[in-house]
Motif scaffolding. Structure first.
Motif, short mmCIF file in Angstrom:
data_model
loop_
_atom_site.label_atom_id
_atom_site.label_comp_id
_atom_site.label_asym_id
_atom_site.label_seq_id
_atom_site.Cartn_x
_atom_site.Cartn_y
_atom_site.Cartn_z
N PRO A 155 -9.86 -3.16 -14.85
CA PRO A 155 -10.65 -2.92 -13.64
C PRO A 155 -10.13 -3.65 -12.42
O PRO A 155 -10.16 -3.10 -11.31
N ASP A 156 -9.68 -4.91 -12.58
CA ASP A 156 -9.17 -5.66 -11.43
C ASP A 156 -7.96 -4.98 -10.81
O ASP A 156 -7.83 -4.92 -9.58
N PHE A 157 -7.08 -4.46 -11.66
CA PHE A 157 -5.89 -3.80 -11.14
C PHE A 157 -6.25 -2.59 -10.30
O PHE A 157 -5.75 -2.42 -9.18
N TRP A 158 -7.12 -1.74 -10.82
CA TRP A 158 -7.45 -0.51 -10.11
C TRP A 158 -8.22 -0.80 -8.82
O TRP A 158 -8.12 -0.04 -7.85
N ARG A 159 -8.94 -1.91 -8.79
CA ARG A 159 -9.64 -2.29 -7.56
C ARG A 159 -8.69 -2.88 -6.53
O ARG A 159 -8.79 -2.61 -5.33
N GLU A 160 -7.74 -3.69 -6.99
CA GLU A 160 -6.88 -4.43 -6.07
C GLU A 160 -5.70 -3.62 -5.54
O GLU A 160 -5.24 -3.85 -4.41
N LEU A 161 -5.19 -2.68 -6.34
CA LEU A 161 -3.99 -1.95 -5.93
C LEU A 161 -4.14 -1.28 -4.57
O LEU A 161 -3.27 -1.45 -3.69
N PRO A 162 -5.21 -0.51 -4.33
CA PRO A 162 -5.31 0.13 -3.01
C PRO A 162 -5.54 -0.87 -1.88
O PRO A 162 -5.10 -0.64 -0.75
N LEU A 163 -6.22 -1.98 -2.16
CA LEU A 163 -6.44 -2.99 -1.13
C LEU A 163 -5.11 -3.60 -0.69
O LEU A 163 -4.85 -3.79 0.51
N VAL A 164 -4.27 -3.93 -1.66
CA VAL A 164 -2.98 -4.56 -1.36
C VAL A 164 -2.09 -3.60 -0.58
O VAL A 164 -1.49 -3.96 0.45
N PHE A 165 -2.00 -2.34 -1.04
CA PHE A 165 -1.09 -1.42 -0.36
C PHE A 165 -1.62 -0.99 1.00
O PHE A 165 -0.83 -0.70 1.92
N ALA A 166 -2.92 -0.99 1.19
CA ALA A 166 -3.46 -0.72 2.53
C ALA A 166 -3.11 -1.86 3.47
O ALA A 166 -2.76 -1.64 4.64
N ALA A 167 -3.18 -3.11 2.97
CA ALA A 167 -2.84 -4.26 3.79
C ALA A 167 -1.35 -4.25 4.15
O ALA A 167 -0.97 -4.54 5.29
N LEU A 168 -0.50 -3.91 3.19
CA LEU A 168 0.93 -3.85 3.46
C LEU A 168 1.27 -2.72 4.42
O LEU A 168 2.14 -2.85 5.28
N ASP A 169 0.59 -1.60 4.27
CA ASP A 169 0.79 -0.47 5.17
C ASP A 169 0.48 -0.87 6.61
O ASP A 169 1.17 -0.45 7.54
#
Length: 282
Positions: free
Chosen positions: A40-54
């Motif tokens: 669950p942590d991975f699926w929650r964090e992945l879009p947050l991280v890539f949105a921040a990098l974007d």
């Protein structure tokens, strides 16, 4: 490497670590499941991280890799099944199946965040890359591997139609014939076969040389005019975006209707009991 200060607006990360050297960010899967299994942590964090990098103007390219000996064992079944069990009941009616549809599409959006990131992503894959690991790396722009890498679109072996992007994206990467072979058999392939069919661009002797090559490639990309690089990525994707989106929507609907089955229950039980499943087509 220096810590990625632009991520301070996010809550503390559990499954991912982000560093930056110059204009190249490095995202590393760190578990906490064995083999960087995706819970669950991975699926929650992945879009947050890539949105921040974007959104970060100081990042021009990204390296995506896994900590330890493997990229990822794929979906963390024990961690995910607790919340999915009511949705997968064989007699589930419209309510649970609608909730299952929503859940699948939420996970799809997590992977889509990698593909949709305007900054090019270079995946550096060592050891095992199974199931969800293939979904995520197929969303990257470029894939490199170490000689010990092994890949598997394994969902069919656990009575699941892969629904997070492999079936939609890999046809444009390795071709329809190779995709059908991998998806229908669920077999493992090594790095040499992955390179031969175009799943990875190059294979390196070990994990250290793999990471060095991925970082150098990302730095080479990052040195080019960033808006032009982002434009190239946008133009390249225009012919595939609609096909992928339609395929993801269809498979999420298909799985919401047909995923709950006795075969799926048998696959989960066999996994927990460490034995071969006996499928009956029910």
């Amino acid at each position: 490497m220096t810590d990625m200060t632009d991520l301070t607006n996010l809550e503390d990360l559990v499954s991912l670590k982000v560093d930056r050297t110059g204009t190249v960010a490095e995202v590393t899967l760190i578990g906490p499941g064995k083999g960087n299994a995706m819970g669950p942590d991975f699926w929650r964090e992945l879009p947050l991280v890539f949105a921040a990098l974007d959104a970060d103007p100081q990042v021009n390219a990204i390296v995506l890799t896994g900590s330890g000996a493997s990229f990822s064992y794929g979906l963390d079944l024990p961690a995910m099944m607790g919340m999915w069990a009511p949705l997968l009941a064989g007699d589930a009616l419209a309510g649970p199946r609608t909730a299952l549809l929503k859940e699948v599409r939420t996970l799809q959006e997590s992977v889509n965040a990698v593909a949709g990131c305007r900054k090019p992503v270079v995946a550096a894959i060592a050891g095992w890359c199974i199931g969800g690991g293939v979904d995520v790396t197929s969303a990257a722009d470029i894939r490199l591997a170490s000689a010990d890498a092994k890949f598997s679109v394994r969902e069919t072996k656990v009575a699941i139609v892969a629904d997070l992007g492999s079936l939609q994206r890999l046809s444009g990467i390795i071709g329809e014939g190779h995709l059908r072979e991998l998806a229908l058999t669920g077999r493992d392939i090594d790095a040499a076969r992955a390179e031969k069919i175009g799943l990875v661009n190059d294979v390196y002797p070990d994990q250290d040389s793999l990471l060095a090559a991925a970082r150098a490639l990302a730095a080479e990309i990052a040195a080019n005019p960033p808006l032009v690089v982002q434009g190239v990525k946008d133009v390249l994707e225009v012919n595939t975006q609609r096909r992928i989106a339609e395929g993801l929507r269809y498979v999420s609907t298909w799985n919401a209707a047909f995923l709950p089955s006795k075969d799926l229950g048998e696959a989960m039980q066999a996994f927990l009991e460490r034995r071969q499943p006996e499928f009956k087509g029910e």
